[in-house]
Write an enzyme that holds these catalytic residues in place. Structure first.
Site, PDB file in Angstrom:
ATOM      1  NE  ARG A 270       7.845  -2.793   6.483  1.00 26.79           N
ATOM      2  CZ  ARG A 270       6.536  -2.561   6.594  1.00 26.79           C
ATOM      3  NH1 ARG A 270       5.917  -1.876   5.651  1.00 26.79           N
ATOM      4  NH2 ARG A 270       5.860  -3.033   7.607  1.00 26.79           N
TER       5      ARG A 270
ATOM      6  NE  ARG B 137      -4.861  -1.139   9.523  1.00 26.92           N
ATOM      7  CZ  ARG B 137      -3.715  -0.703   8.982  1.00 26.92           C
ATOM      8  NH1 ARG B 137      -3.563   0.544   8.659  1.00 26.92           N
ATOM      9  NH2 ARG B 137      -2.735  -1.538   8.781  1.00 26.92           N
TER      10      ARG B 137
ATOM     11  CE  LYS C  94      -2.001  -1.175   3.956  1.00 27.66           C
ATOM     12  NZ  LYS C  94      -1.351  -2.481   4.211  1.00 27.66           N
TER      13      LYS C  94
ATOM     14  NE  ARG D 137       1.636  -5.392  10.919  1.00 28.84           N
ATOM     15  CZ  ARG D 137       2.787  -5.259  10.261  1.00 28.84           C
ATOM     16  NH1 ARG D 137       3.889  -5.841  10.699  1.00 28.84           N
ATOM     17  NH2 ARG D 137       2.833  -4.554   9.164  1.00 28.84           N
TER      18      ARG D 137
ATOM     19  NE  ARG E 262       5.945  -0.896  10.358  1.00 29.99           N
ATOM     20  CZ  ARG E 262       4.862  -0.824   9.578  1.00 29.99           C
ATOM     21  NH1 ARG E 262       4.908  -0.106   8.472  1.00 29.99           N
ATOM     22  NH2 ARG E 262       3.762  -1.465   9.891  1.00 29.99           N
TER      23      ARG E 262
HETATM   24  P1  AP5 Z   1       4.804  -1.660   1.948  1.00 32.93           P
HETATM   25  O1  AP5 Z   1       4.548  -0.795   0.770  1.00 32.93           O
HETATM   26  O2  AP5 Z   1       5.376  -1.025   3.175  1.00 32.93           O
HETATM   27  O3  AP5 Z   1       3.463  -2.436   2.334  1.00 32.93           O
HETATM   28  P2  AP5 Z   1       2.233  -1.939   3.162  1.00 32.93           P
HETATM   29  O4  AP5 Z   1       1.042  -2.611   2.612  1.00 32.93           O
HETATM   30  O5  AP5 Z   1       2.193  -0.425   3.224  1.00 32.93           O
HETATM   31  O6  AP5 Z   1       2.616  -2.588   4.563  1.00 32.93           O
HETATM   32  P3  AP5 Z   1       2.504  -2.067   6.052  1.00 32.93           P
HETATM   33  O7  AP5 Z   1       3.222  -3.067   6.899  1.00 32.93           O
HETATM   34  O8  AP5 Z   1       2.961  -0.641   6.186  1.00 32.93           O
HETATM   35  O9  AP5 Z   1       0.975  -2.160   6.280  1.00 32.93           O
HETATM   36  P4  AP5 Z   1       0.254  -2.250   7.597  1.00 32.93           P
HETATM   37  O10 AP5 Z   1      -1.135  -2.007   7.162  1.00 32.93           O
HETATM   38  O11 AP5 Z   1       0.474  -3.471   8.397  1.00 32.93           O
HETATM   39  O12 AP5 Z   1       0.961  -1.119   8.490  1.00 32.93           O
HETATM   40  P5  AP5 Z   1       0.591   0.406   8.811  1.00 32.93           P
HETATM   41  O13 AP5 Z   1       1.856   1.132   8.905  1.00 32.93           O
HETATM   42  O14 AP5 Z   1      -0.486   0.905   7.926  1.00 32.93           O
HETATM   43  O15 AP5 Z   1       5.720  -2.871   1.491  1.00 32.93           O
HETATM   44  C1  AP5 Z   1       6.227  -3.816   2.424  1.00 32.93           C
HETATM   45  C2  AP5 Z   1       7.621  -4.293   2.005  1.00 32.93           C
HETATM   46  O16 AP5 Z   1       7.521  -4.987   0.772  1.00 32.93           O
HETATM   47  C3  AP5 Z   1       8.640  -3.154   1.750  1.00 32.93           C
HETATM   48  O17 AP5 Z   1       9.923  -3.578   2.154  1.00 32.93           O
HETATM   49  C4  AP5 Z   1       8.623  -2.957   0.240  1.00 32.93           C
HETATM   50  O18 AP5 Z   1       9.857  -2.472  -0.248  1.00 32.93           O
HETATM   51  C5  AP5 Z   1       8.344  -4.387  -0.235  1.00 32.93           C
HETATM   52  N1  AP5 Z   1       7.547  -4.431  -1.465  1.00 32.93           N
HETATM   53  C6  AP5 Z   1       6.518  -3.631  -1.819  1.00 32.93           C
HETATM   54  N2  AP5 Z   1       6.008  -4.011  -3.001  1.00 32.93           N
HETATM   55  C7  AP5 Z   1       6.735  -5.094  -3.397  1.00 32.93           C
HETATM   56  C8  AP5 Z   1       6.701  -5.938  -4.556  1.00 32.93           C
HETATM   57  N3  AP5 Z   1       5.817  -5.751  -5.530  1.00 32.93           N
HETATM   58  N4  AP5 Z   1       7.580  -6.952  -4.620  1.00 32.93           N
HETATM   59  C9  AP5 Z   1       8.491  -7.160  -3.630  1.00 32.93           C
HETATM   60  N5  AP5 Z   1       8.606  -6.381  -2.521  1.00 32.93           N
HETATM   61  C10 AP5 Z   1       7.724  -5.362  -2.413  1.00 32.93           C
HETATM   62  O19 AP5 Z   1      -0.060   0.243  10.269  1.00 32.93           O
HETATM   63  C11 AP5 Z   1       0.718  -0.181  11.355  1.00 32.93           C
HETATM   64  C12 AP5 Z   1      -0.143  -0.257  12.600  1.00 32.93           C
HETATM   65  O20 AP5 Z   1      -0.690   1.036  12.907  1.00 32.93           O
HETATM   66  C13 AP5 Z   1      -1.358  -1.182  12.518  1.00 32.93           C
HETATM   67  O21 AP5 Z   1      -1.027  -2.532  12.787  1.00 32.93           O
HETATM   68  C14 AP5 Z   1      -2.261  -0.563  13.602  1.00 32.93           C
HETATM   69  O22 AP5 Z   1      -1.832  -0.943  14.884  1.00 32.93           O
HETATM   70  C15 AP5 Z   1      -2.002   0.928  13.452  1.00 32.93           C
HETATM   71  N6  AP5 Z   1      -2.951   1.560  12.512  1.00 32.93           N
HETATM   72  C16 AP5 Z   1      -2.659   2.144  11.319  1.00 32.93           C
HETATM   73  N7  AP5 Z   1      -3.777   2.613  10.744  1.00 32.93           N
HETATM   74  C17 AP5 Z   1      -4.796   2.328  11.603  1.00 32.93           C
HETATM   75  C18 AP5 Z   1      -6.206   2.545  11.550  1.00 32.93           C
HETATM   76  N8  AP5 Z   1      -6.794   3.155  10.502  1.00 32.93           N
HETATM   77  N9  AP5 Z   1      -6.956   2.090  12.592  1.00 32.93           N
HETATM   78  C19 AP5 Z   1      -6.396   1.489  13.654  1.00 32.93           C
HETATM   79  N10 AP5 Z   1      -5.064   1.252  13.765  1.00 32.93           N
HETATM   80  C20 AP5 Z   1      -4.268   1.670  12.739  1.00 32.93           C
END
Ligand code: AP5
Length: 210
Positions: A124, A85, A11, A168, A157
């Site tokens: 990552r 979410r 994402k 997660r 992270r």
């Molecule tokens: P990346 O682009 O970082 O993937 P992502 O989907 O953004 O993954 P996240 O881990 O950031 O998502 P998440 O939803 O768990 O975490 P968030 O920070 O939103 O890519 C991942 C890796 O893969 C990278 O190394 C990249 O280089 C690699 N990659 C990408 N594309 C690739 C490809 N095509 N091929 C190979 N490699 C690739 O949330 C974290 C926490 O915050 C949550 O768990 C929750 O506790 C809290 N939170 C956030 N938002 C909310 C909300 N709305 N409500 C409640 N809690 C929330």
């Protein structure tokens, strides 16, 4: 534009490219919360314990941040990454947008299997200074442990350990996957296969949003 998908679906990666190419604002709630943690604010301290365990931060915390942020950005094109979410967040988002006479144009749902996301998250690393993102195989930094963009330190992270990644994924299935039905009902859900290179996935995303 809203980008959804399980942890590690890409994402943030896709949202950043879209935002740069089309001059949009990329709002990642994960990044916003991590900044609050770094600054040791009350919100950050509350959020940290949920995030480290792989749980969602309570809706009221997210809604208080996002309401004021969205209102302050009402004249900009926005990509929402990681928000909403839960159904409660999605309903409140619709209300807020409605009050501002705005709509969600498209919801991009990145679909990828658990094995692939575990590999992506386990490999990552993220810059502690500028938030730049790397992957040990698909996007390695030029110098190990050092950010290509700003020279900052790269680190894993805290929620990217195997136990928390599995948690997660469960939380995603239980609380966030039901949003697909919610947005399908509104007629703006577009499904994108998120296997393949970053560039391949980006061209699929573009097809859906053009
Ligand atoms: P990346 O682009 O970082 O993937 P992502 O989907 O953004 O993954 P996240 O881990 O950031 O998502 P998440 O939803 O768990 O975490 P968030 O920070 O939103 O890519 C991942 C890796 O893969 C990278 O190394 C990249 O280089 C690699 N990659 C990408 N594309 C690739 C490809 N095509 N091929 C190979 N490699 C690739 O949330 C974290 C926490 O915050 C949550 O768990 C929750 O506790 C809290 N939170 C956030 N938002 C909310 C909300 N709305 N409500 C409640 N809690 C929330």
């Amino acid at each position: 534009l809203l980008i959804m998908g399980p942890p590690g679906a890409g994402k943030g990666t896709q949202a950043k490219i879209l935002a740069e190419k089309y001059n949009l604002i990329h709002l990642s709630t994960g990044d916003i919360l991590r900044r609050e943690i770094k600054k040791k604010t009350a919100i950050g301290l509350e959020a940290q314990s949920y995030m480290n365990r792989g749980n969602l931060v309570p809706d009221n915390v997210l809604l208080s941040i996002m309401d004021s942020t969205l209102i302050s950005l009402k004249d900009s094109g926005i990509i929402l990454d990681g928000f909403p979410r839960t159904i409660i967040q999605a309903e409140k988002l619709s209300e807020t947008l409605n009050e501002m006479s705005l709509v969600i144009d498209t919801v991009v749902d990145l679909v990828v299997d658990a094995d692939e996301v575990i590999n992506r998250l386990a490999g990552r690393s993220t810059c502690q200074d500028c938030g730049g993102m790397f992957h040990v195989q698909s996007c390695p930094p030029k110098v190990e442990g050092v950010c290509d963009n700003c020279g900052g330190n790269l680190a894993q992270r805290q929620d990217d350990n195997s136990e928390t990644i599995l948690k997660r994924l469960d939380v995603y299935q239980e609380s966030t996957a039901p949003l697909k039905q919610f947005y399908k009902g509104q007629g703006n859900l577009k499904t994108v296969t998120a296997r393949g290179s970053v560039e391949e996935i980006f061209s699929r995303v573009l097809e859906m949003v053009k």
